[in-house]
Design a protein around this motif. Structure first.
Motif, PDB file in Angstrom:
ATOM      1  N   GLN A   1       0.910  -1.240   0.033  1.00 28.60           N
ATOM      2  CA  GLN A   1      -0.052  -0.012  -0.103  1.00 28.60           C
ATOM      3  C   GLN A   1       0.871   1.249  -0.053  1.00 28.60           C
ATOM      4  N   TYR A   2       1.998   1.211   0.667  1.00 29.99           N
ATOM      5  CA  TYR A   2       2.818   2.279   0.889  1.00 29.99           C
ATOM      6  C   TYR A   2       4.185   1.975   0.530  1.00 29.99           C
ATOM      7  N   ASP A   3       5.091   3.221  -0.014  1.00 27.35           N
ATOM      8  CA  ASP A   3       6.246   2.860  -0.184  1.00 27.35           C
ATOM      9  C   ASP A   3       7.305   3.287   0.847  1.00 27.35           C
ATOM     10  N   SER A   4       6.583   4.126   1.610  1.00 24.95           N
ATOM     11  CA  SER A   4       7.704   4.864   2.801  1.00 24.95           C
ATOM     12  C   SER A   4       6.484   5.170   3.684  1.00 24.95           C
ATOM     13  N   VAL A   5       6.886   5.232   5.150  1.00 29.25           N
ATOM     14  CA  VAL A   5       6.284   5.575   6.108  1.00 29.25           C
ATOM     15  C   VAL A   5       7.052   6.505   7.139  1.00 29.25           C
ATOM     16  N   ILE A   6       6.409   7.624   7.506  1.00 26.86           N
ATOM     17  CA  ILE A   6       6.947   8.623   8.484  1.00 26.86           C
ATOM     18  C   ILE A   6       6.158   8.465   9.781  1.00 26.86           C
ATOM     19  N   LEU A   7       7.077   7.953  10.785  1.00 33.61           N
ATOM     20  CA  LEU A   7       6.490   7.997  12.283  1.00 33.61           C
ATOM     21  C   LEU A   7       6.861   9.071  13.021  1.00 33.61           C
ATOM     22  N   ALA A   8       5.895  10.066  13.380  1.00 33.78           N
ATOM     23  CA  ALA A   8       5.835  11.057  14.243  1.00 33.78           C
ATOM     24  C   ALA A   8       5.314  10.999  15.384  1.00 33.78           C
ATOM     25  N   PRO A   9       5.865  10.344  16.609  1.00 31.47           N
ATOM     26  CA  PRO A   9       5.008  10.058  17.917  1.00 31.47           C
ATOM     27  C   PRO A   9       5.289  11.283  18.517  1.00 31.47           C
ATOM     28  N   LEU A  10       4.431  11.183  19.567  1.00 34.55           N
ATOM     29  CA  LEU A  10       4.200  12.276  20.794  1.00 34.55           C
ATOM     30  C   LEU A  10       3.380  11.712  21.601  1.00 34.55           C
ATOM     31  N   ALA A  11       3.894  10.953  22.569  1.00 38.34           N
ATOM     32  CA  ALA A  11       2.972  10.195  23.572  1.00 38.34           C
ATOM     33  C   ALA A  11       3.746  10.236  24.993  1.00 38.34           C
ATOM     34  N   TYR A  12       2.966  10.471  25.822  1.00 31.34           N
ATOM     35  CA  TYR A  12       3.347  10.736  27.119  1.00 31.34           C
ATOM     36  C   TYR A  12       2.658   9.618  28.226  1.00 31.34           C
ATOM     37  N   SER A  13       3.419   8.844  28.764  1.00 31.52           N
ATOM     38  CA  SER A  13       3.029   8.016  29.840  1.00 31.52           C
ATOM     39  C   SER A  13       2.259   8.338  31.092  1.00 31.52           C
ATOM     40  N   GLY A  14       1.049   7.867  30.974  1.00 30.68           N
ATOM     41  CA  GLY A  14       0.211   8.324  32.336  1.00 30.68           C
ATOM     42  C   GLY A  14      -0.473   9.679  32.078  1.00 30.68           C
ATOM     43  N   SER A  15      -0.531  10.227  30.795  1.00 30.85           N
ATOM     44  CA  SER A  15      -1.184  11.758  30.453  1.00 30.85           C
ATOM     45  C   SER A  15      -2.731  11.403  30.442  1.00 30.85           C
ATOM     46  N   GLU A  16      -3.252  12.133  31.329  1.00 31.42           N
ATOM     47  CA  GLU A  16      -4.726  12.246  30.730  1.00 31.42           C
ATOM     48  C   GLU A  16      -5.349  13.237  29.748  1.00 31.42           C
ATOM     49  N   VAL A  17      -6.250  13.082  29.231  1.00 30.11           N
ATOM     50  CA  VAL A  17      -6.691  13.842  28.243  1.00 30.11           C
ATOM     51  C   VAL A  17      -6.892  15.222  28.154  1.00 30.11           C
ATOM     52  N   ALA A  18      -6.970  15.947  29.498  1.00 32.63           N
ATOM     53  CA  ALA A  18      -7.100  17.293  29.917  1.00 32.63           C
ATOM     54  C   ALA A  18      -5.642  18.029  29.358  1.00 32.63           C
ATOM     55  N   ARG A  19      -4.566  17.154  29.603  1.00 30.37           N
ATOM     56  CA  ARG A  19      -3.121  17.850  29.247  1.00 30.37           C
ATOM     57  C   ARG A  19      -2.736  17.983  27.793  1.00 30.37           C
ATOM     58  N   TRP A  20      -3.844  17.402  26.834  1.00 32.16           N
ATOM     59  CA  TRP A  20      -3.672  17.543  25.717  1.00 32.16           C
ATOM     60  C   TRP A  20      -4.560  18.807  24.931  1.00 32.16           C
ATOM     61  N   ALA A  21      -5.605  18.933  25.778  1.00 28.92           N
ATOM     62  CA  ALA A  21      -6.542  20.133  25.476  1.00 28.92           C
ATOM     63  C   ALA A  21      -5.941  21.525  25.605  1.00 28.92           C
ATOM     64  N   THR A  22      -6.365  22.539  25.020  1.00 25.26           N
ATOM     65  CA  THR A  22      -6.109  23.856  25.132  1.00 25.26           C
ATOM     66  C   THR A  22      -5.957  23.983  26.536  1.00 25.26           C
ATOM     67  N   GLY A  23      -4.938  24.733  27.027  1.00 21.89           N
ATOM     68  CA  GLY A  23      -4.551  25.019  28.529  1.00 21.89           C
ATOM     69  C   GLY A  23      -3.868  23.891  29.185  1.00 21.89           C
ATOM     70  N   GLY A  24      -3.755  22.752  28.486  1.00 20.53           N
ATOM     71  CA  GLY A  24      -3.166  21.623  29.151  1.00 20.53           C
ATOM     72  C   GLY A  24      -1.518  21.666  28.731  1.00 20.53           C
ATOM     73  N   ASP A  25      -0.740  21.357  29.550  1.00 21.74           N
ATOM     74  CA  ASP A  25       0.747  21.392  29.116  1.00 21.74           C
ATOM     75  C   ASP A  25       1.398  20.802  28.008  1.00 21.74           C
ATOM     76  N   ILE A  26       0.725  19.965  27.380  1.00 23.16           N
ATOM     77  CA  ILE A  26       1.093  18.924  26.324  1.00 23.16           C
ATOM     78  C   ILE A  26       0.671  19.798  25.056  1.00 23.16           C
ATOM     79  N   ASN A  27      -0.453  20.687  25.300  1.00 25.44           N
ATOM     80  CA  ASN A  27      -1.055  21.102  23.980  1.00 25.44           C
ATOM     81  C   ASN A  27       0.140  22.140  23.194  1.00 25.44           C
ATOM     82  N   PRO A  28       0.792  22.762  23.769  1.00 27.55           N
ATOM     83  CA  PRO A  28       1.858  23.682  22.890  1.00 27.55           C
ATOM     84  C   PRO A  28       3.007  22.577  22.351  1.00 27.55           C
ATOM     85  N   VAL A  29       3.044  21.782  23.138  1.00 32.46           N
ATOM     86  CA  VAL A  29       4.181  20.501  22.355  1.00 32.46           C
ATOM     87  C   VAL A  29       3.576  19.990  20.947  1.00 32.46           C
TER      88      VAL A  29
END
Length: 312
Positions: A142-170
């Protein structure tokens, strides 16, 4: 003589308890004595490591990585933005590496490295199954190449990803780095929910915070489908989880509702149902057999995915 001995013993006991209280509560003279000891003896040097982490314990450097030129994106290139908590991060029970050299890369900080566990951009240094997924996608034709762009934080709750959360700017920075590297994200893969089940996040709050994160992606030009996994299972107190899992819970209900809400959101892999006890090496995190199952399930989803610029 006995009186002198008794007085000396009492003074020794008093000094012992004073020292203990001082150390426990960080009051005089413990901080001063501790600082003096460090000045005289110096800090014990940290043991050498091949890994480098940022202030949030995200892996940002690994001396074993092989730097390569970033592949040019074509219509046969998958660019996967991988988000979530530990089961999206480097907490897997099996490591993997690219079977196709520089055709499977780990994109990080505007550079590309031949993909190999652990992946730069996420927390921890164990295994992961995204590299296995990439190998399978290329093997499928199906594909010739794959680009993996991971951004995952162990133990992170969804609030940290929302606007105002510390992960959102990252998240915003990561999307910008991919764009500056000439990449258009083709799929966003979200694997998260276990933490929110434990802390008692309501279905309504989960949906609101997840949509806030999706809004961030859309505002930054990400039009790709967002796959939301059905993921809430992480057992045992040693993992911060419960003894038993109740399949019908607020987080699963929220995830299922979101997957049917439009906005370019689609149902991802249901790891709660897919994985058996043997597939999780510690009753929570994905082991070798689990990696085979989830990577195959993700492959089946993505192989049939025709990129749509609007919600289905």
């Amino acid at each position: 003589m006995q009186k002198t001995t008794a007085v000396g013993l009492a003074a020794l006991i008093a000094t012992y308890f004073l020292g203990g209280m001082s150390a426990r509560h960080e009051i005089f003279p413990w901080p001063q004595l501790s600082a003096l000891r460090k000045m005289v003896g110096g800090e014990k040097p940290a043991a050498p490591s091949r890994y480098t982490f940022d202030d949030k314990e995200r892996l940002i450097g690994d001396e074993s990585k092989t730097l390569v030129n970033c592949p040019t994106q074509t219509d046969r290139t998958a660019v996967l933005l991988i988000l979530g908590q530990s089961n999206a991060a480097n907490d897997g029970g099996q490591r993997h590496r690219s079977d196709y050299g520089a055709r499977v890369v780990n994109a990080f900080d505007k550079r590309c490295y031949i993909a190999a566990s652990p992946l730069l951009g996420s927390t921890d240094t164990k295994g992961e199954y995204w590299t296995l997924l990439a190998n399978n996608l290329i093997a499928s034709g199906q594909y010739d190449s794959v680009i993996l762009a991971p951004l995952a934080y162990s133990g992170s709750e969804v609030a940290r990803w929302a606007t105002g959360g510390d992960i959102n700017p990252v998240l915003v920075d990561t999307v910008k780095e991919l764009r500056d590297s000439g990449y258009r994200i083709t799929s966003v893969l979200w694997v998260q929910g276990e933490k929110d089940l434990v802390i008692g996040t309501t279905a309504e709050a989960y949906q609101e915070r997840f949509m806030s994160m999706v809004d961030t992606l859309r505002q930054d030009g990400v039009e790709a489908p967002v796959y939301i996994s059905i993921a809430s299972k992480c057992l045992e107190p040693s993992n911060g989880g419960f003894k038993e899992h109740i399949p019908d819970n607020a987080i699963v209900r929220a995830q299922l509702a979101l997957s049917k809400s439009g906005h370019g959101i689609r149902e991802g892999v249901n790891s709660d149902e897919l994985l058996d006890g043997e597939d999780r090496y510690d009753d929570c995190h994905i082991g070798g057999t689990g990696a085979e199952k989830v990577s195959r399930a993700w492959m089946n989803l993505l192989r049939g995915d025709v990129y749509l610029e609007s919600s289905r």
